[in-house]
Scaffold this motif. Structure first.
Motif, PDB file in Angstrom:
ATOM      1  N   THR A  98       2.479 138.224  17.718  1.00 13.50           N
ATOM      2  CA  THR A  98       1.470 138.625  18.690  1.00 13.50           C
ATOM      3  C   THR A  98       0.426 137.520  18.850  1.00 13.50           C
ATOM      4  O   THR A  98       0.156 136.759  17.928  1.00 13.50           O
ATOM      5  CB  THR A  98       0.748 139.925  18.257  1.00 13.50           C
ATOM      6  OG1 THR A  98       0.147 139.727  16.973  1.00 13.50           O
ATOM      7  CG2 THR A  98       1.714 141.090  18.198  1.00 13.50           C
ATOM      8  N   VAL A  99      -0.141 137.464  20.032  1.00  9.87           N
ATOM      9  CA  VAL A  99      -1.296 136.609  20.311  1.00  9.87           C
ATOM     10  C   VAL A  99      -2.284 137.463  21.088  1.00  9.87           C
ATOM     11  O   VAL A  99      -1.953 137.957  22.166  1.00  9.87           O
ATOM     12  CB  VAL A  99      -0.921 135.364  21.147  1.00  9.87           C
ATOM     13  CG1 VAL A  99      -2.139 134.451  21.294  1.00  9.87           C
ATOM     14  CG2 VAL A  99       0.250 134.614  20.557  1.00  9.87           C
ATOM     15  N   ALA A 100      -3.475 137.672  20.563  1.00 11.62           N
ATOM     16  CA  ALA A 100      -4.447 138.552  21.196  1.00 11.62           C
ATOM     17  C   ALA A 100      -5.662 137.763  21.671  1.00 11.62           C
ATOM     18  O   ALA A 100      -6.396 137.190  20.860  1.00 11.62           O
ATOM     19  CB  ALA A 100      -4.880 139.662  20.228  1.00 11.62           C
ATOM     20  N   GLN A 101      -5.835 137.714  22.992  1.00 14.00           N
ATOM     21  CA  GLN A 101      -6.986 137.055  23.628  1.00 14.00           C
ATOM     22  C   GLN A 101      -7.117 135.609  23.164  1.00 14.00           C
ATOM     23  O   GLN A 101      -8.220 135.109  22.942  1.00 14.00           O
ATOM     24  CB  GLN A 101      -8.277 137.845  23.334  1.00 14.00           C
ATOM     25  CG  GLN A 101      -9.436 137.571  24.292  1.00 14.00           C
ATOM     26  CD  GLN A 101      -9.208 138.092  25.698  1.00 14.00           C
ATOM     27  OE1 GLN A 101      -8.168 138.663  25.998  1.00 14.00           O
ATOM     28  NE2 GLN A 101     -10.175 137.896  26.586  1.00 14.00           N
ATOM     29  N   ALA A 102      -5.977 134.915  23.044  1.00 16.48           N
ATOM     30  CA  ALA A 102      -6.021 133.535  22.559  1.00 16.48           C
ATOM     31  C   ALA A 102      -5.002 132.616  23.216  1.00 16.48           C
ATOM     32  O   ALA A 102      -5.154 131.402  23.144  1.00 16.48           O
ATOM     33  CB  ALA A 102      -5.806 133.511  21.037  1.00 16.48           C
ATOM     34  N   ILE A 103      -3.978 133.155  23.863  1.00 17.31           N
ATOM     35  CA  ILE A 103      -2.885 132.317  24.366  1.00 17.31           C
ATOM     36  C   ILE A 103      -3.391 131.250  25.337  1.00 17.31           C
ATOM     37  O   ILE A 103      -2.843 130.145  25.406  1.00 17.31           O
ATOM     38  CB  ILE A 103      -1.796 133.184  25.044  1.00 17.31           C
ATOM     39  CG1 ILE A 103      -0.553 132.369  25.390  1.00 17.31           C
ATOM     40  CG2 ILE A 103      -2.333 133.865  26.300  1.00 17.31           C
ATOM     41  CD1 ILE A 103       0.282 131.971  24.216  1.00 17.31           C
ATOM     42  N   HIS A 104      -4.456 131.553  26.071  1.00 17.50           N
ATOM     43  CA  HIS A 104      -4.938 130.603  27.078  1.00 17.50           C
ATOM     44  C   HIS A 104      -5.559 129.349  26.464  1.00 17.50           C
ATOM     45  O   HIS A 104      -5.798 128.373  27.178  1.00 17.50           O
ATOM     46  CB  HIS A 104      -5.930 131.273  28.040  1.00 17.50           C
ATOM     47  CG  HIS A 104      -7.013 132.063  27.399  1.00 17.50           C
ATOM     48  ND1 HIS A 104      -6.805 133.261  26.749  1.00 17.50           N
ATOM     49  CD2 HIS A 104      -8.358 131.839  27.313  1.00 17.50           C
ATOM     50  CE1 HIS A 104      -7.942 133.732  26.299  1.00 17.50           C
ATOM     51  NE2 HIS A 104      -8.913 132.891  26.616  1.00 17.50           N
ATOM     52  N   GLY A 123      13.641 139.853  17.299  1.00 18.08           N
ATOM     53  CA  GLY A 123      12.187 139.962  17.389  1.00 18.08           C
ATOM     54  C   GLY A 123      11.660 139.822  18.803  1.00 18.08           C
ATOM     55  O   GLY A 123      12.374 139.396  19.720  1.00 18.08           O
ATOM     56  N   ILE A 124      10.377 140.172  18.969  1.00 19.49           N
ATOM     57  CA  ILE A 124       9.738 140.020  20.268  1.00 19.49           C
ATOM     58  C   ILE A 124       8.402 139.301  20.123  1.00 19.49           C
ATOM     59  O   ILE A 124       7.780 139.309  19.054  1.00 19.49           O
ATOM     60  CB  ILE A 124       9.529 141.364  20.998  1.00 19.49           C
ATOM     61  CG1 ILE A 124       8.511 142.241  20.274  1.00 19.49           C
ATOM     62  CG2 ILE A 124      10.834 142.091  21.211  1.00 19.49           C
ATOM     63  CD1 ILE A 124       8.074 143.455  21.092  1.00 19.49           C
ATOM     64  N   LEU A 125       7.996 138.677  21.231  1.00 20.80           N
ATOM     65  CA  LEU A 125       6.670 138.066  21.358  1.00 20.80           C
ATOM     66  C   LEU A 125       5.832 138.935  22.278  1.00 20.80           C
ATOM     67  O   LEU A 125       6.282 139.301  23.376  1.00 20.80           O
ATOM     68  CB  LEU A 125       6.789 136.660  21.949  1.00 20.80           C
ATOM     69  CG  LEU A 125       5.478 136.003  22.409  1.00 20.80           C
ATOM     70  CD1 LEU A 125       4.569 135.693  21.229  1.00 20.80           C
ATOM     71  CD2 LEU A 125       5.765 134.735  23.216  1.00 20.80           C
ATOM     72  N   ALA A 126       4.637 139.291  21.836  1.00 19.65           N
ATOM     73  CA  ALA A 126       3.711 140.082  22.657  1.00 19.65           C
ATOM     74  C   ALA A 126       2.419 139.295  22.835  1.00 19.65           C
ATOM     75  O   ALA A 126       1.708 139.026  21.864  1.00 19.65           O
ATOM     76  CB  ALA A 126       3.423 141.427  22.013  1.00 19.65           C
ATOM     77  N   VAL A 127       2.137 138.913  24.060  1.00 16.60           N
ATOM     78  CA  VAL A 127       0.905 138.211  24.416  1.00 16.60           C
ATOM     79  C   VAL A 127      -0.050 139.245  25.002  1.00 16.60           C
ATOM     80  O   VAL A 127       0.245 139.873  26.018  1.00 16.60           O
ATOM     81  CB  VAL A 127       1.190 137.082  25.421  1.00 16.60           C
ATOM     82  CG1 VAL A 127      -0.114 136.483  25.928  1.00 16.60           C
ATOM     83  CG2 VAL A 127       2.067 136.014  24.786  1.00 16.60           C
ATOM     84  N   VAL A 128      -1.186 139.431  24.342  1.00 14.77           N
ATOM     85  CA  VAL A 128      -2.109 140.516  24.678  1.00 14.77           C
ATOM     86  C   VAL A 128      -3.488 139.926  25.000  1.00 14.77           C
ATOM     87  O   VAL A 128      -3.868 138.884  24.458  1.00 14.77           O
ATOM     88  CB  VAL A 128      -2.244 141.500  23.495  1.00 14.77           C
ATOM     89  CG1 VAL A 128      -3.004 142.753  23.916  1.00 14.77           C
ATOM     90  CG2 VAL A 128      -0.882 141.869  22.933  1.00 14.77           C
ATOM     91  N   ARG A 241      11.648 138.645  24.776  1.00 15.33           N
ATOM     92  CA  ARG A 241      12.538 138.196  23.729  1.00 15.33           C
ATOM     93  C   ARG A 241      12.987 136.771  24.033  1.00 15.33           C
ATOM     94  O   ARG A 241      13.084 136.370  25.195  1.00 15.33           O
ATOM     95  CB  ARG A 241      13.785 139.069  23.643  1.00 15.33           C
ATOM     96  CG  ARG A 241      13.541 140.506  23.254  1.00 15.33           C
ATOM     97  CD  ARG A 241      14.874 141.207  23.005  1.00 15.33           C
ATOM     98  NE  ARG A 241      14.693 142.647  22.843  1.00 15.33           N
ATOM     99  CZ  ARG A 241      14.324 143.220  21.703  1.00 15.33           C
ATOM    100  NH1 ARG A 241      14.089 142.466  20.639  1.00 15.33           N
ATOM    101  NH2 ARG A 241      14.174 144.527  21.639  1.00 15.33           N
ATOM    102  N   CYS A 242      13.301 136.034  22.981  1.00 16.00           N
ATOM    103  CA  CYS A 242      13.873 134.704  23.179  1.00 16.00           C
ATOM    104  C   CYS A 242      15.280 134.857  23.740  1.00 16.00           C
ATOM    105  O   CYS A 242      16.053 135.695  23.271  1.00 16.00           O
ATOM    106  CB  CYS A 242      13.926 133.931  21.869  1.00 16.00           C
ATOM    107  SG  CYS A 242      12.310 133.499  21.220  1.00 16.00           S
TER     108      CYS A 242
END
Length: 243
Positions: A98-104, A123-128, A241-242
């Protein structure tokens, strides 16, 4: 990855909103194994500690030790000082990233390479994230909008446009999973609202340049800091997912 929040980490930890539990419940249905999760750019752990109830082990990373020092600690959480784009984690170990309020703030290409290296095939990637706050008090909301769009115009870092565009313009080279819409809702005092607005990076840039606090101009005379208002944030979400 930029570090804009170390200078006032305690305020950040206390003032930033938390994500709705329904968001995690929706993500979990796509995760068959729940051994290890990585919350990248964890900051003071707003999302990290929520993951701890659902995974055997959770790792939260950030480039700010000051931020991590204000995070909530649980027995199954490990906080580590590591950049998003170059970690020491083994290959294919994470069920959820997960990435929360940081991906940018990230180098997208380098971070996504690290995601592909460290995530399990299942697995999964969740950008939040969350967008601009809305306040149900019309007078206060109009002032917040003016602060954001007019007063602080030119003081936001360039990467902020990804938030304004609701994360729909970030590169996302994964097999995307369609998710429902979520919203953060809360009752805050006006004091809590002011504390949150003071965590905006543009507010801190403004204060440094002008030696004036633009947030203090929001309240009309006679308003009690303990008055309550309803606030909402739109949740930004990209899940994949990749391939």
């Amino acid at each position: 990855m930029k570090d804009l929040f170390s200078t006032d980490s305690q305020r950040y930890q206390q003032a930033r909103p938390t994500y709705p539990p329904s968001l995690l419940q929706s993500l979990l249905q796509y995760i068959p194994e729940r051994e290890l999760a990585w919350d990248c750019g964890a900051g003071s752990g707003q999302l990290t500690h929520m993951l701890a109830s659902y995974f055997d082990q959770v790792v939260g990373t950030d480039i700010s030790q000051t931020q991590l020092s204000h995070a909530e600690y649980y027995d199954n959480i490990s906080y580590q000082l590591q950049p998003a784009e170059n970690t020491t984690f083994p290959d294919h170990c994470f069920d959820l990233i997960t990435v929360a309020q940081a991906i940018h703030w990230f180098d997208f290409e380098a971070f996504y390479a690290e995601v592909r290296r460290t995530i399990k095939p299942s697995g999964i990637l969740a950008v939040v994230g969350y967008g601009l706050i809305h306040v149900d008090d019309l007078e206060i909301n109009a002032k917040v909008q003016h602060l954001y769009h007019q007063t602080l115009n030119g003081f936001w870092d360039a990467e902020r446009h990804y938030v304004d565009e609701l994360y729909q313009t970030i590169p996302f080279p994964f097999d995307e999973i369609e998710m429902p819409a979520f919203q953060i809702e809360a009752q805050w005092t006006l004091q809590q609202l002011l504390q949150y607005l003071n965590t905006w990076s543009a507010v801190q840039h403004y204060i440094l340049e002008k030696n004036l606090d633009p947030v203090q101009q929001l309240l009309s005379k006679g308003r009690d800091l303990q008055d309550q208002v309803s606030i909402q944030f739109p949740v930004l979400l990209r899940v994949g997912r990749c391939s």
